[in-house]
Design a protein around this motif. Sequence first.
Motif, PDB file in Angstrom:
ATOM      1  N   PRO A 180       1.078  -1.355   0.232  1.00 24.68           N
ATOM      2  CA  PRO A 180       0.008   0.138   0.235  1.00 24.68           C
ATOM      3  C   PRO A 180       0.871   1.218  -0.496  1.00 24.68           C
ATOM      4  O   PRO A 180       0.590   2.144  -0.730  1.00 24.68           O
ATOM      5  N   LEU A 181       2.516   1.307   0.738  1.00 24.61           N
ATOM      6  CA  LEU A 181       3.343   3.187   0.655  1.00 24.61           C
ATOM      7  C   LEU A 181       3.505   3.271  -0.553  1.00 24.61           C
ATOM      8  O   LEU A 181       3.671   3.962  -0.866  1.00 24.61           O
ATOM      9  N   GLU A 182       3.569   1.515  -1.633  1.00 24.97           N
ATOM     10  CA  GLU A 182       4.726   1.530  -2.281  1.00 24.97           C
ATOM     11  C   GLU A 182       3.592   1.666  -3.804  1.00 24.97           C
ATOM     12  O   GLU A 182       4.587   2.371  -4.265  1.00 24.97           O
ATOM     13  N   TYR A 183       3.349   1.261  -3.573  1.00 22.18           N
ATOM     14  CA  TYR A 183       2.415   0.842  -5.546  1.00 22.18           C
ATOM     15  C   TYR A 183       0.975   1.875  -5.206  1.00 22.18           C
ATOM     16  O   TYR A 183       0.247   2.305  -4.573  1.00 22.18           O
ATOM     17  N   GLN A 184       0.230   2.393  -6.527  1.00 20.37           N
ATOM     18  CA  GLN A 184      -0.461   3.491  -6.915  1.00 20.37           C
ATOM     19  C   GLN A 184      -1.240   2.727  -8.032  1.00 20.37           C
ATOM     20  O   GLN A 184      -0.952   2.840  -8.297  1.00 20.37           O
ATOM     21  N   ASP A 185      -2.544   2.635  -6.752  1.00 18.45           N
ATOM     22  CA  ASP A 185      -2.986   2.632  -7.905  1.00 18.45           C
ATOM     23  C   ASP A 185      -3.572   2.604  -9.398  1.00 18.45           C
ATOM     24  O   ASP A 185      -3.511   3.827  -8.836  1.00 18.45           O
ATOM     25  N   ASP A 186      -3.778   1.212 -10.030  1.00 23.17           N
ATOM     26  CA  ASP A 186      -4.825   1.640 -11.568  1.00 23.17           C
ATOM     27  C   ASP A 186      -5.538   1.832 -12.243  1.00 23.17           C
ATOM     28  O   ASP A 186      -6.003   0.580 -11.826  1.00 23.17           O
TER      29      ASP A 186
ATOM     30  N   LYS B  19     -20.668   1.790  13.038  1.00 19.56           N
ATOM     31  CA  LYS B  19     -19.502   1.568  13.237  1.00 19.56           C
ATOM     32  C   LYS B  19     -18.854   0.715  12.295  1.00 19.56           C
ATOM     33  O   LYS B  19     -17.660   1.272  11.937  1.00 19.56           O
ATOM     34  N   LEU B  20     -18.941  -0.496  12.039  1.00 14.42           N
ATOM     35  CA  LEU B  20     -18.336  -1.234  11.331  1.00 14.42           C
ATOM     36  C   LEU B  20     -18.684  -1.063   9.741  1.00 14.42           C
ATOM     37  O   LEU B  20     -17.345  -0.922   9.773  1.00 14.42           O
ATOM     38  N   GLU B  21     -19.422  -0.269   8.801  1.00 24.51           N
ATOM     39  CA  GLU B  21     -18.964   0.148   8.313  1.00 24.51           C
ATOM     40  C   GLU B  21     -18.375   1.842   8.628  1.00 24.51           C
ATOM     41  O   GLU B  21     -17.976   1.500   7.115  1.00 24.51           O
ATOM     42  N   GLN B  22     -18.891   2.349   9.043  1.00 25.53           N
ATOM     43  CA  GLN B  22     -18.000   3.846   8.615  1.00 25.53           C
ATOM     44  C   GLN B  22     -16.033   2.903   9.107  1.00 25.53           C
ATOM     45  O   GLN B  22     -15.363   3.739   8.718  1.00 25.53           O
ATOM     46  N   VAL B  23     -16.164   1.778   9.778  1.00 26.35           N
ATOM     47  CA  VAL B  23     -14.130   1.704   9.698  1.00 26.35           C
ATOM     48  C   VAL B  23     -13.817   0.730   8.712  1.00 26.35           C
ATOM     49  O   VAL B  23     -13.115   1.012   7.994  1.00 26.35           O
ATOM     50  N   LEU B  24     -15.181   0.177   7.877  1.00 29.31           N
ATOM     51  CA  LEU B  24     -14.854  -0.225   6.362  1.00 29.31           C
ATOM     52  C   LEU B  24     -14.999   0.280   5.238  1.00 29.31           C
ATOM     53  O   LEU B  24     -14.462  -0.566   4.667  1.00 29.31           O
ATOM     54  N   TRP B  25     -16.158   1.161   5.030  1.00 31.26           N
ATOM     55  CA  TRP B  25     -16.363   1.401   4.094  1.00 31.26           C
ATOM     56  C   TRP B  25     -14.792   2.436   3.151  1.00 31.26           C
ATOM     57  O   TRP B  25     -14.067   2.948   4.243  1.00 31.26           O
ATOM     58  N   GLY B  26     -15.085   1.669   2.199  1.00 39.68           N
ATOM     59  CA  GLY B  26     -14.076   2.197   1.217  1.00 39.68           C
ATOM     60  C   GLY B  26     -12.966   1.266   1.077  1.00 39.68           C
ATOM     61  O   GLY B  26     -11.569   1.488   0.156  1.00 39.68           O
TER      62      GLY B  26
ATOM     63  N   ALA C 233      -3.887  -2.914  12.426  1.00 40.52           N
ATOM     64  CA  ALA C 233      -2.624  -1.839  11.669  1.00 40.52           C
ATOM     65  C   ALA C 233      -2.096  -1.643  10.613  1.00 40.52           C
ATOM     66  O   ALA C 233      -2.614  -0.434   9.596  1.00 40.52           O
ATOM     67  N   ALA C 234      -2.113  -3.083   9.827  1.00 39.52           N
ATOM     68  CA  ALA C 234      -1.820  -2.901   8.324  1.00 39.52           C
ATOM     69  C   ALA C 234      -3.184  -2.799   7.415  1.00 39.52           C
ATOM     70  O   ALA C 234      -3.576  -1.665   6.133  1.00 39.52           O
ATOM     71  N   PHE C 235      -4.643  -2.918   8.009  1.00 38.11           N
ATOM     72  CA  PHE C 235      -6.301  -2.581   7.650  1.00 38.11           C
ATOM     73  C   PHE C 235      -5.909  -0.809   7.600  1.00 38.11           C
ATOM     74  O   PHE C 235      -6.167   0.223   6.805  1.00 38.11           O
ATOM     75  N   GLU C 236      -5.540  -0.340   8.942  1.00 37.29           N
ATOM     76  CA  GLU C 236      -5.618   0.855   9.201  1.00 37.29           C
ATOM     77  C   GLU C 236      -4.999   2.217   7.991  1.00 37.29           C
ATOM     78  O   GLU C 236      -5.312   2.935   7.912  1.00 37.29           O
ATOM     79  N   LEU C 237      -3.144   1.097   8.015  1.00 38.24           N
ATOM     80  CA  LEU C 237      -2.395   1.375   6.567  1.00 38.24           C
ATOM     81  C   LEU C 237      -3.454   2.017   5.789  1.00 38.24           C
ATOM     82  O   LEU C 237      -3.052   3.543   4.531  1.00 38.24           O
TER      83      LEU C 237
ATOM     84  N   ILE D  58      -4.528   5.986   3.335  1.00 38.93           N
ATOM     85  CA  ILE D  58      -3.743   6.120   2.032  1.00 38.93           C
ATOM     86  C   ILE D  58      -5.051   5.560   0.845  1.00 38.93           C
ATOM     87  O   ILE D  58      -5.158   6.877   0.247  1.00 38.93           O
ATOM     88  N   TYR D  59      -6.080   5.063   0.655  1.00 39.79           N
ATOM     89  CA  TYR D  59      -6.228   4.634   0.096  1.00 39.79           C
ATOM     90  C   TYR D  59      -7.997   5.085  -0.064  1.00 39.79           C
ATOM     91  O   TYR D  59      -8.587   5.111  -0.797  1.00 39.79           O
ATOM     92  N   ARG D  60      -8.408   5.172   1.139  1.00 39.26           N
ATOM     93  CA  ARG D  60     -10.055   5.519   1.222  1.00 39.26           C
ATOM     94  C   ARG D  60     -10.008   6.916   0.832  1.00 39.26           C
ATOM     95  O   ARG D  60      -9.913   7.621   1.532  1.00 39.26           O
TER      96      ARG D  60
END
Length: 810
Positions: free
Chosen positions: A534-540, A656-663, A774-778, A782-784
Amino acid sequence: MTEKLVIIGAGMASGRMIEHLVEAAPDAFDITLFNAEPRGNYNRIMLSPVLAGDKTYREIVTHDEDWYAQHGVTCRFGEPVVAIDRDMKVVEGAHGHVPYDKLVVATGSIPFMIPLPGRDLEGVIAYRDLEDTQRMMSMGAGNRVVVIGGGLLGLEAAAGMAARGVDVTVVHIMGHLMERQLDEAAGYLLKKSLEAKGITVKLQANSKEILGQDGHVRALLLDDGTELPCDLLVMAVGIRPNVALAQEAGLAVGKGIHVDDQMITSDADVMAVGECVEHQGALFGLVAPLYDQAKVAAQTLLGQETAFRQKTLSTKLKVTGCDLFSAGDFADGETREDIVFRDPARGVYKRLVIEDDRLIGAVMYGDTADSNWFFGLIQSGESIDEMRDTLIFGPAFQGGSSVDPLSAVAALPPEAEICGCNGICKSTITEAIEGGAGDLAAVRATTKASASCGTCTGLVEQLLQVTLGDAFRVPAAQPICGCCDLTHEDVRRLIKSQALKSQEAVWQELGWKTRNGCHVCRPAVNFYLLADWPLEYQDDPQSRFVNERKHANIQKDGTFSVVPRMWGGITNPTELRAIADAADKYNVPTVKVTGGQRIDLLGVKGEDLPYIWADLNKAGLVSGHAYSKGLRTVKTCVGTDHCRFGTQDSTGLGIKLEQVLWGSWTPHKVKLAVSGCPRNCAEATCKDVGIICVDSGYQVGVAGAAGMDVKQTERLADVPTEEEAIDLTVAFIQLYRENAKYLDRPYKWVAKVGLDWVKARVVDDLEERARLIAAFELSQSIYRKDPWAEHAKEADRYQTLADLTLEAAE
């Protein structure tokens, strides 16, 4: 001298007969084949997968043009036969006549249409052929369809359209579904499964009239006064032998065309096969006896001694993702006793009917693995007295203990029927295997076992394993696409182990045959890189499917579906006004409440998308990601705030779950639900993640399904607090993101890795759980982003420029 053989009807029975003829004596007959449909033989059994989108028509064609040409068959397709002149021995087609030495009538059946007022309205159809299937395939989200008939055909039609997002109602006059094949208990389970798919089922409902408007169907009126609005009405209430042509030709006809044991009609030079025939008072609708007739007819034409014998039939079906089996006589009787096994949690029901220490009937739902063994007992009539106590558990438990399941397959007698569609017994398959058919494809090609509906595929593979032993190899995993020889699992592993952090690196280092991948591999590789780096790759964006690129679901007419997010299904008057204003402003033709508790604006023009997003954004609404491989919805019930049965705040937890997981991007779409009590109003037990609130806390389940497959969630853990329920959910989703094959739903992934493997990382290993969170939050940091907001800014800029241009012009 070559005889002239004319065949009327290019269906499955006549097609199989031609196969037998050209295999045994390729030069014996000059064959002319008429068919009223503008095509040749295709597998009608597989029309339902075509309707559901699992197969294409081309994939179910049995004999194509090349096959007919190769075997010298003259095809007159799209040409109905007008008459048969038996005195002149001529068949009159719509475009000319053809003489015959031998004639085979295979006109099949015609659908029965209930003589209701309004049955001639446009939009009232049967479910019989490809044209009917294509008409149903034209229905989509926003359309309403009523299906009359709760038998196999009607339910397959309903399930196929429901899978396309159609609002489907099944109307059945009897007290339970598929009453000819199932008893009431199994019928109830089937109804429950259909309703879980969003299909409305009305039993003991009598149709009174079909209502129309401007010549098109508008609704079905029931005799109790209920109106069921519909854009299409499908009658699937049965079939009748198509005997009109034979009757006009003077052949002996009752319910069907009378035939003897050699499939010869009342005219020695005219034969008949298929659904149009009547043999000893019986009619035939299942494919297995039709194929038996085809073989007998071919042997009769070749002058061989043969006879058609009616057999005890079994029905083994896969309706809407649910396995069903019935055989023999399962009606109640004073001299009969039942053995019944029920497992409500797994949706399994089995009922055996015994009379005089013999098995005479069986009904199975949800688990039909042992059906062939039970069917063999019914056919043989052998005593079951010594195995009475363990009979319900199948062959693997005879003798009082469980044994290797393959032993049960090995113990089947040679005459045990494995493939019901084609009437293929165990000995035929084992002989083919011993003759060199070393894999499933070879067995299919040699014997046709598992080549029709496919429900016996597992048994055929077990026979391969039993017969070949260590020489049998499980088929190799398929490569990700034609661009490389690597599987999805290989690609994921190598991206991580070789630290490949761009698409170009994947193409170069992993030996891709194409320079930039293709439409199949690019979305998968894009996701794997996105999830792993997630830090190095940019979504195409160009490596995403069209719906994800457009941030809306494309419809069949080229317009789009726009779905605003409603957190946990909660909205307010301001949001509703904004949705109503947008629907008016952009002339949205259909506004629908979805099964995920949101509002869908259907029919938005592509050029209007940025502007409708901008308007909705201003009211605080964001994209519902109804188009994404990511979180779709978190369905909730009202919980403790309003419901007297609620044990916890299910709505609050869902939000709460939706606000955490959306995007978040995931291998496939993900759906969640939170039910406030075990009554499960939010249907949490068939979601990718489902949480049931109880007095002591929260029961977290994962890997459920409610699409073409129906599966109950598996219990991940019970936790006392909301925070722990959220943590487990986030960790599970991240583990899924990091390990699953692209386009595998969670239930398929969990089936591969095992729930114990998941629990060990998400539940038991607290350090690993923390790492996953932690990996999910990172990744989210970046991407949400809300794609609607990004495009809304652009729309506002265009609007400002337009306003300035207008001012300058004035």
